[in-house]
Design a protein around this motif. Structure first.
Motif, PDB file in Angstrom:
ATOM      1  N   GLN A   3      31.975  35.961   7.318  1.00 28.23           N
ATOM      2  CA  GLN A   3      30.565  36.308   7.389  1.00 28.23           C
ATOM      3  C   GLN A   3      29.694  35.045   7.476  1.00 28.23           C
ATOM      4  N   TYR A   4      28.790  35.073   8.417  1.00 30.30           N
ATOM      5  CA  TYR A   4      27.836  33.968   8.548  1.00 30.30           C
ATOM      6  C   TYR A   4      26.433  34.555   8.505  1.00 30.30           C
ATOM      7  N   PHE A   5      25.528  33.800   7.992  1.00 23.43           N
ATOM      8  CA  PHE A   5      24.167  34.298   7.820  1.00 23.43           C
ATOM      9  C   PHE A   5      23.199  33.141   8.019  1.00 23.43           C
ATOM     10  N   SER A  34      19.999  31.504   7.321  1.00 24.25           N
ATOM     11  CA  SER A  34      18.842  31.571   6.429  1.00 24.25           C
ATOM     12  C   SER A  34      18.172  30.210   6.355  1.00 24.25           C
ATOM     13  N   GLY A  35      18.472  29.347   7.308  1.00 18.91           N
ATOM     14  CA  GLY A  35      17.877  28.011   7.294  1.00 18.91           C
ATOM     15  C   GLY A  35      18.514  27.082   6.283  1.00 18.91           C
ATOM     16  N   ASN A  36      19.655  27.512   5.723  1.00 18.77           N
ATOM     17  CA  ASN A  36      20.305  26.690   4.710  1.00 18.77           C
ATOM     18  C   ASN A  36      21.603  26.069   5.209  1.00 18.77           C
ATOM     19  N   GLY A  91      32.512  31.160  -3.935  1.00 16.84           N
ATOM     20  CA  GLY A  91      32.658  29.805  -3.413  1.00 16.84           C
ATOM     21  C   GLY A  91      33.892  29.676  -2.536  1.00 16.84           C
ATOM     22  N   GLY A 116      27.709  30.861  -4.841  1.00 14.21           N
ATOM     23  CA  GLY A 116      29.040  30.569  -5.334  1.00 14.21           C
ATOM     24  C   GLY A 116      29.239  29.092  -5.556  1.00 14.21           C
ATOM     25  N   TYR A 117      30.315  28.780  -6.231  1.00 10.78           N
ATOM     26  CA  TYR A 117      30.661  27.392  -6.512  1.00 10.78           C
ATOM     27  C   TYR A 117      32.106  27.144  -6.143  1.00 10.78           C
ATOM     28  N   ILE A 118      32.359  25.911  -5.775  1.00 10.84           N
ATOM     29  CA  ILE A 118      33.752  25.515  -5.625  1.00 10.84           C
ATOM     30  C   ILE A 118      33.911  24.112  -6.215  1.00 10.84           C
ATOM     31  N   ARG A 169      34.086  29.493   5.609  1.00 17.21           N
ATOM     32  CA  ARG A 169      33.204  29.357   6.781  1.00 17.21           C
ATOM     33  C   ARG A 169      33.631  28.197   7.665  1.00 17.21           C
ATOM     34  N   SER A 184      28.672  26.602  -3.037  1.00 20.92           N
ATOM     35  CA  SER A 184      29.383  27.035  -1.828  1.00 20.92           C
ATOM     36  C   SER A 184      29.046  28.510  -1.659  1.00 20.92           C
ATOM     37  N   ASN A 185      27.997  28.781  -0.930  1.00 22.33           N
ATOM     38  CA  ASN A 185      27.486  30.148  -0.850  1.00 22.33           C
ATOM     39  C   ASN A 185      28.142  30.923   0.283  1.00 22.33           C
ATOM     40  N   TYR A 186      28.005  32.211   0.186  1.00 26.14           N
ATOM     41  CA  TYR A 186      28.553  33.091   1.211  1.00 26.14           C
ATOM     42  C   TYR A 186      27.602  34.254   1.321  1.00 26.14           C
ATOM     43  N   SER A 187      27.657  34.915   2.430  1.00 31.10           N
ATOM     44  CA  SER A 187      26.790  36.091   2.562  1.00 31.10           C
ATOM     45  C   SER A 187      27.657  37.311   2.790  1.00 31.10           C
ATOM     46  N   ARG A 231      11.489  24.114   6.565  1.00 27.69           N
ATOM     47  CA  ARG A 231      12.742  24.718   7.003  1.00 27.69           C
ATOM     48  C   ARG A 231      12.793  24.655   8.536  1.00 27.69           C
ATOM     49  N   PRO A 232      13.939  24.265   9.074  1.00 25.40           N
ATOM     50  CA  PRO A 232      13.989  24.079  10.533  1.00 25.40           C
ATOM     51  C   PRO A 232      13.570  25.351  11.268  1.00 25.40           C
ATOM     52  N   LEU A 243      18.980  28.304  17.347  1.00 25.17           N
ATOM     53  CA  LEU A 243      18.161  27.097  17.483  1.00 25.17           C
ATOM     54  C   LEU A 243      18.749  25.870  16.801  1.00 25.17           C
ATOM     55  N   GLU A 255      24.059  27.646   6.363  1.00 18.70           N
ATOM     56  CA  GLU A 255      25.194  28.491   5.999  1.00 18.70           C
ATOM     57  C   GLU A 255      25.559  29.447   7.116  1.00 18.70           C
ATOM     58  N   GLY A 283      33.049  31.128   0.602  1.00 23.60           N
ATOM     59  CA  GLY A 283      32.126  30.205   1.268  1.00 23.60           C
ATOM     60  C   GLY A 283      32.846  29.081   1.976  1.00 23.60           C
ATOM     61  N   SER A 284      33.924  28.591   1.346  1.00 21.10           N
ATOM     62  CA  SER A 284      34.637  27.476   1.968  1.00 21.10           C
ATOM     63  C   SER A 284      35.413  27.936   3.202  1.00 21.10           C
TER      64      SER A 284
END
Lengths: 1044, 459
Positions: free
Chosen positions: B249-251, B253-255, B33, A687-689, B39, A676-679, A558-559, B323, B257, B36-37
């Motif tokens: 919302q942004y988070f 987590s190294g993904n 989702g 989530g999915y889209i 973002r 398509s995740n969200y926090s 992981r970066p 980073l 996202e 999520g989109s």
């Protein structure tokens, strides 16, 4: 045939006999260097310059037979029969058109063939010092274009396109069939040891390919590997070693000139970001600065080596050919290399007189170390990435980096723009993302290993004469691993200041990926061959199942989580990411073929194949592909007999058929749910889209091809000629149809809408000339292909594509136009005085030294509507000329490769021009041809420093497009076969020594590294683009082949 | 034998749409989702709402990416404009599909469905509000499009009709959403967010009485507070504080996202953070000079680097030492109380209630350590005070450009800016403000695909 007897056991004691003799051709001229061997033994001799030979036959050999062979002549077996003086007349083996050629699911006599097939002898492939068989195919067959992807990158396979590409939306790779097994992709073909290849048949027209149905649209390349022949076991050791060097260096400025150039720039106030910031040392003490030749720092003379051991032989009942080879190619670019290990075991056995089996097992291992050599200086593109990360491109940086920077500084760190803060007022003079190329190639690690086992077996039963029932089963198992590692000490966009003493741990990149694929094939064929009076019939029926499954896994750190630089794989991180993807496809096929001839004069062939594939949408599960061809051998007619002494063979043939391209991807007909995740409040929620637009009608691309051909032979086939005209139209071409943005889940979807036409002419000529003792064989070919876009799904053009970043709209695809055309502006010159400024319209900022752009439509405004066609990426024609000379024990072969009428966009120019304000280097040509206010009347190729308007930084013009035609001495081999008489004492059967030069000379006007380059590989839409790809290489090798 | 099945393969690594939307969990995942989109939308939002204004600039002005937005020289074929168009419609399509399948599944609790529908409508309204401000009339899509033909049949719906739909969706959302959430649901759209957005919509429509009434409801809600220290409103670890009404919302987590703006706004070549990034959104000298003496927000929102004319003003609100490019952890505030308070003041002032408006302005001013404005200001001066306060309080947050448009000052402000700063940076001389720039062009690719989509005037 008495010679087939195994070691005879004789009770009769006889004396050894000495036999001498002379070998002549049919005109009575002596033939030197002819091999004369006592059949079934290792005893042999070579004829001298007067054609004479002498050898001793031991008494243990009963009924001795001399085998007499000479290149270009039909071999003869001559029973000694107690004679001691034997004169032999060898006849020329001018039976080229009588040769049997390999076709789909069988073989056919060249004389009765009614389709367009070019067969290439394995010898022409094996003698080249290249890593892949694909590279060796260049210039050997008309209509076959071989485009190197990355210049001379070791182990990088080229893109091969037959008769022009048929697909804009997917690959135009031909289908590769090895010993009857259709491969999944070209990569597997390129893992074959070139020396294991007996011959390659290139099937070009629909009549020859349609039997491969939905995978045949781009032609079929059939590879036949060497198989054993009965007789004494023969061992051969062959080996070559050589050196490779970049074929040319580019002339960039050395330190003092570079400093002059920077002074010019400073004087012309061209440093907007750092006004007047010339480093004081440039003015005070330039001699204290290093004078680095960055090309010398990253390129080396590199070793290329190949060792191969072969054993072949067997009895009438079982024959084998076993080979093992090791090929090693260090890259001329530091940090790049390719190693390949191959084993091949081919066995054929007659279980009974009617039952035959064959087994082929061929494991191979390829290990390739790659360096980025493609695209922009700071972010390489596409396949040159390391894992998923773009890395600096050393080949580009070596041209751009300032010669006044040291390779290393006193503390052992790499000299970089970051540790050279030498501007005025302690400001940075150099842009910190023009990295040290040596640092990149030293530290970037990107290793690919490809392990492959190919195994194929067949059982063939011939219950009746002419009838053969064959079932074949086989599989390929492939494991491709990639190990990517970028240490904390390597500078890149992710960590511009990283260096040996200043590692940036957060930028460590480590990724291991593994792709495992298994493919299996079960194929059943029935063939029946029957002659009834003057009628000859051949029938083929086939049924086959093929299934492919692949699983790709990857683990990456992981970066930002790597806290140590000690472990070079993802385990160096306590926090890792895994990836897993699958691919699968299946084909179920059946088909048949009828061939018929009457007195070998009137010829006919027809075939039909049906393919079902998992790739097709549910609305189109099956595809049917018919083809037919006719031939008429005029030379067999009665009225022709008077002409026959001059023109012994004349055949007209015509074919038509349909083929498909099923390279449409797996499950592309479905629309899917994408993650398509969200926090919410810092908690990841999954989530999915929806993604894409489902297309149940998705289907193969359809091709209809007609081919008209002539095969001719003159003077008993001393001269042979093959001419083909073809017309291939693709419909239902896979294209991305753009969707309105308001659709929401996709901006395009794949569908079958486009149309494309390829038309061309192919000519192959061969002749053999005997000039006294010199035998000279010439095979030449030339082919030209013309493309035309017929349909783009209702629109007249597709959105234009950029060439390199910043040069937008360079490639346009327009209905009615060919593929690969380059569009830009025409430069008339530079504004040299007020009169020029008044006379010509300008774009943007007006000024002396800017380019004058031609106002094509005369509206007084320079804008996008003045863009015109300024180049073409697809060549007018390709040609090849392959010659062999033999004189006594010497042989010489010379292969020329030509590409004519093709342009190249030189993308480095943009980098030279735009980065120059940040202290980068430039070519001498660019420097000397830049307009200067000191000499305003001098017309120059390039505008002034930091010019306004349309300049090399913002627009593609005809000044950045070069003629990329070239003629290359591709291979020159000189060999010497040591006479058998000399070898007898060391118990060797044969020994040949040779020296080879590969890519010896290239005649071209292209100023870049290599006119063969194309950073987009075989792309049909954006061909002929160069931006720092891997330089072309010249290879010198010496080698030997020992038979024992 | 089963030969026919030989080519009937089932994909192993993809979920076909046809198998989805069968359970409540599927629907909730579809809603997530859709969030999520969103973002993507707010990662690039600054290009269309800050860069064209006098507040910010991009150091990348010479390159194709952001220069046209900074200099108001964008063209019909601008990729970022078509990208934003697509990103907004992705969220809308996600909301439409969620709404379209809402009746298909059974729910553990009926309120789950109500809230699901309310959130989807809120997101749809938010996206249409952005679109209608960016483009004017836009295709109003309220159901799932299932074919290319349907998508090609769309026409531009008059802005008034789009606004009507936004108001309707927000009224529904307000009625069906809870006032707040707990735990891992914090961050979802609330009824307060629906009210605040509806108030903002009314304000942009200059429906002053409706705006005043709706914004008054938000101001009256006790769960939203102006934090005493403005430094606590922005930054990593300060998300979803009492001042935030709705945020994207942004988070990290190294993904990938997280947000990209924290990285993109970071300095290209200075030493504000150790990250070297894009400097795509810098404060202008004009913004820096707009802060009154003693305004604590200047230090909280801007960080100056360099000297003299070469000074850059980084968006301290959003920039931190991130980073990686897509790993910014801080949220993008879409609606926060200070905005609502100042909008409320604007509505009051426009309804002739100037004396009630000034105390609202002062709530924001006094928190920043500034003296309160006297209650005797004229209506016109109060408007100017609101404009000043909105500019400095809400800088970088994506309000400035449409505030200027609402006040009828976008073009005049930018013409003045161009004149004033052309000597500071010659590139400002290429600015091209005009009334036509108050709407973005309908992306050229859309017009080419569908000739029924007319282009905005002037493009």
């Amino acid at each position: 045939n008495p010679a087939s007897a195994a070691s005879p056991v004789s009770a009769t004691v006889l004396a050894d006999i000495t036999v001498k003799g002379r070998v002549v051709d049919d005109k009575g001229s002596a033939l030197p260097g002819v091999t004369v061997v006592v059949k079934g033994t290792t005893i042999g001799a070579s004829t001298g310059s007067d054609g004479t030979f002498a050898l001793t036959i031991p008494s243990t050999v009963t009924n001795p037979v001399l085998s007499i062979s000479y290149i270009g002549f039909a071999p003869q077996d001559v029973p000694v029969g107690g004679r001691t003086d034997i004169s032999v007349t060898l006849r020329e083996d001018a039976q080229k058109l009588n040769e049997v050629v390999v076709i789909a699911y069988g073989e056919q006599s060249q004389k009765t063939l009614t389709s367009a097939v070019t067969q290439i002898d394995g010898e022409a492939i094996g003698r080249q010092t290249v890593a892949t068989p694909g590279e060796a195919l260049a210039a050997l067959a008309p209509g076959v274009a071989v485009q190197s992807d990355q210049g001379g990158a070791p182990g990088a396979p080229p893109t091969i396109v037959i008769r022009g590409g048929t697909s804009l939306g997917t690959s135009s790779d031909p289908l590769y069939v090895v010993d009857g097994y259709p491969l999944q992709d070209a990569a597997q073909f390129n893992l074959i040891n070139p020396n294991d290849i007996d011959n390659i048949s290139v099937l070009k027209d629909a009549a020859s390919t349609a039997i491969y149905g939905s995978r045949a649209a781009n032609g079929v390349v059939i590879v036949t590997t060497k198989r054993g022949k009965s007789g004494q076991t023969r061992f051969a050791l062959s080996s070559y070693t050589g050196i490779q060097r970049i074929s040319k260096k580019l002339d960039v400025l050395h330190r003092d000139e570079y400093i002059d150039w920077q002074k010019d720039r400073a004087r012309q106030a061209a440093f907007p970001n750092a006004p007047g910031a010339l480093p004081p040392v440039f003015l005070n003490d330039p001699g204290s600065l290093p004078d680095t030749d960055w090309q010398d720092e990253i390129y080396r003379d590199a070793v290329i080596r190949n060792v191969q051991l072969t054993a072949s032989g067997g009895t009438e009942k079982a024959r084998f050919n076993v080979s093992g080879a090791y090929f090693k190619q260090d890259g001329v670019l530091l940090g790049s290399s390719y190693d390949r290990f191959n084993l091949r075991f081919n066995l054929d056995a007659n279980l009974t007189s009617k039952l035959k089996i064959g087994v082929s097992v061929a494991p191979s291992l390829g290990i390739q170390d790659r360096q980025a050599a493609n695209g922009a200086y700071n972010q390489s593109g596409g396949s040159a990435n390391n894992g998923t990360r773009a890395v600096p491109n050393a080949t580009s940086l070596a041209l751009l980096q300032s010669p006044a920077l040291p390779v290393f500084i006193a503390n052992g760190d790499y000299g970089t723009p970051v540790n050279q803060v030498i501007g005025a007022n302690n400001t940075k003079f150099y842009t910190d993302n023009v990295f040290n190329p040596r640092q990149t190639v030293d530290l970037n690690q990107n290793t690919f290993t490809s392990y492959r086992v190919f195994a194929n077996t067949f059982l063939e039963w011939s219950p009746l004469p002419g009838l053969r029932l064959k079932t074949a089963g086989g599989g390929t198992l492939t494991t491709d691993n990639q190990s990517a590692y970028i240490p904390a000490t390597m500078a890149s966009e992710a960590a511009r200041g990283a260096n040996l003493s200043t590692p940036v741990l957060s930028s460590v990149y480590a990724r291991e990926s593994s792709n495992q694929a298994i493919d299996f094939l079960w194929e059943n064929t029935a063939t029946y061959d029957k002659q009834v009076g003057d009628h000859h019939f051949g029938l083929l029926g086939l049924f086959s199942l093929q299934k492919f499954r692949a699983r790709n896994t990857a683990t990456s750190a992981r970066p930002g989580t790597v806290t140590t630089n000690l472990l070079e794989n993802p385990l160096g991180s306590p926090d890792r990411i895994g990836e897993l993807t699958y691919d699968q496809n299946a084909f179920r096929s059946y088909g048949g073929r009828l061939t018929y001839d009457f007195k070998k004069k009137y010829l006919l062939s027809a075939a039909l194949r049906t393919d079902g594939s998992s790739r097709f949408g549910p609305n189109n599960p099956y595809a049917v592909f018919p083809s037919a061809s006719l031939g008429w051998r005029v030379s067999e007619e009665g009225f022709w007999q008077g002409i026959k002494p001059v023109m012994n063979e004349l055949k007209f043939r015509a074919s038509i058929g349909q083929t498909g391209n099923a390279n449409i991807g797996s499950f592309n007909y479905l629309n899917t749910m994408a993650g398509s995740n969200y926090s919410f409040s810092g908690v990841r929620t999954y989530g999915y889209i929806q993604r894409g637009l489902g297309n149940p009608n998705l289907t193969w691309e359809k091709n209809q091809q007609t081919d008209l051909g002539i095969d001719a032979g003159f003077f008993g086939d001393k001269i042979t000629l093959t001419l083909d005209y073809y017309n291939r139209e693709t419909t239902g071409m896979l294209l991305n149809q753009t969707l309105p943005g308001a659709f929401g889940f996709a901006t395009s979807y794949r569908t079958n809408i486009g149309g494309l036409r390829n038309r061309g002419l192919e000519l192959a000529l061969g002749t053999t000339v005997n000039l006294g003792p010199v035998r000279w064989t010439i095979n030449g070919n030339i082919s030209g292909n013309r493309t035309k876009v017929l349909d783009l799904g209702g629109v007249t053009s597709l959105p234009p594509e950029a060439s390199v970043f910043g040069w937008n709209n360079s490639y346009q695809l327009i209905v009615g136009e060919p593929l690969g055309n380059m569009y830009g502006f025409q430069v008339l010159g530079v504004y040299k005085n007020q009169a020029d400024l008044d006379a010509y319209p300008y774009a943007g900022i007006r000024g002396l030294g800017n380019w004058i752009i031609k106002d094509q439509n005369g509206d007084g405004i320079i804008n996008e509507s003045d863009r015109v066609k300024i180049g073409k990426g697809v060549p007018d024609f390709l040609y090849g000329l392959n010659q062999t000379f033999t004189y006594k024990a010497f042989d010489l072969s010379l292969s020329l490769q030509g590409v004519q009428g093709r342009d190249i966009i030189q993308g480095n120019i943009r980098q030279f021009y735009t980065l120059a304000s940040n202290g980068t280097n430039i070519t001498r040509e660019f420097y000397k041809n830049t307009w200067s206010p000191d000499a305003p009347d001098v017309e120059t190729r390039w505008p002034r420093i930091a010019a306004g308007g349309y300049n090399p930084g913002t627009q593609l013009t005809d000044r950045q497009v070069y003629d990329g035609s070239f003629l290359r001495v591709r291979n020159l081999t000189v060999g010497y076969t040591v006479p058998a008489t000399l070898l007898k004492r060391v118990k060797l059967q044969s020994l040949r020594l040779y020296a080879t030069g590969q890519n010896l000379f290239t005649f071209t006007r292209y100023p870049g590294y290599d006119p063969e380059t194309s950073i987009n590989g075989g792309s049909l839409i954006t061909p002929g683009l160069d931006q720092s790809s891997y330089p072309g290489i010249r290879v010198f090798t010496g080698g030997l082949t020992v038979g024992f | 034998y089963g030969c026919k099945d030989f080519v009937n393969l089932t994909p192993q690594d993809i979920i076909p749409v046809s198998g989805f939307y069968k359970t409540e969990a599927d629907l909730q995942a579809a809603l997530t989702g859709t969030y999520g989109s969103m973002r993507n939308v707010y990662n690039g939002y600054f290009q269309f709402t800050e860069l064209p204004s006098d507040n910010t600039r991009s150091i990348n002005s010479s390159e194709v990416t952001y220069g046209p937005f900074d200099k108001l020289t964008w063209l019909v074929n601008n990729n970022n404009i078509s990208g934003a168009w697509n990103q907004h419609y992705t969220v809308i399509a996600g909301a439409n599909v969620t709404l379209g399948h809402a009746d298909d599944v059974s729910y553990a609790n009926p309120v789950n469905k109500t809230q699901l529908v309310g959130q989807a409508k809120f997101l749809r309204a938010l996206m249409y509000f952005n679109l209608v401000r960016f483009f004017g009339d836009v295709p109003l899509v309220l159901t799932e499009l299932k074919s290319q033909a349907e998508a090609l049949d769309l026409v531009r719906t008059p802005a008034a009709q789009v606004y009507a739909q936004i108001e309707k969706d927000l009224a529904d959302a307000e009625a069906s959403l809870p006032l707040s959430y707990t735990g891992a649901n914090v961050g979802r759209a609330t009824s307060g967010a629906a009210k605040a957005l509806l108030g903002k919509v009314y304000l942009q429509e200059k429906k002053w009485p409706e705006a005043e009434a709706k914004l008054a409801e938000v101001v009256a809600l006790t769960q939203y507070q102006l934090l005493p220290d403005v430094n606590n409103v922005f930054g990593v670890g300060k998300d979803n504080n009492a001042e935030i009404i709705f945020a994207c919302q942004y988070f990290s987590s190294g993904n990938g996202e997280g947000n990209s703006f924290a990285y993109n706004f970071a300095p290209a070549n200075a030493n504000v953070t150790t990250v070297v990034a894009g400097s795509t959104n810098l404060g202008t000298k004009d913004l820096n000079d707009a802060f009154e003496a003693g305004d604590q927000r200047k230090a909280a929102f801007l960080v100056a680097s360099g000297t003299g004319n070469a000074t850059d003003y980084y968006a301290k609100k959003f920039v931190y030492n991130v980073l990686a490019a897509n790993e910014g952890d801080n949220d993008w505030p879409v609606l926060r109380l200070a905005d609502v308070v100042l909008m409320y003041a604007e509505a009051l002032n426009n309804n002739g209630k100037t004396a009630l408006a000034i105390p609202q302005i002062n709530r924001v001013r006094t928190r920043a350590g500034l003296a309160a404005k006297p209650l005797t200001l004229t209506t016109a001066d109060t408007q100017l005070a609101i404009e000043q306060e909105r500019r400095v309080e809400l800088c970088f947050e994506g309000h400035r450009w449409h505030d200027l448009i609402r006040w009828g000052k976008a073009t005049s402000t930018m013409l003045a800016f161009k004149t004033k700063y052309a000597t500071l940076d010659a590139a400002n001389g290429t600015m091209a403000p005009s009334v036509t720039k108050e709407l973005f062009p309908i992306p050229q690719v859309e017009v080419l695909l569908n000739s029924k989509l007319t282009q905005n005037p002037g493009y």
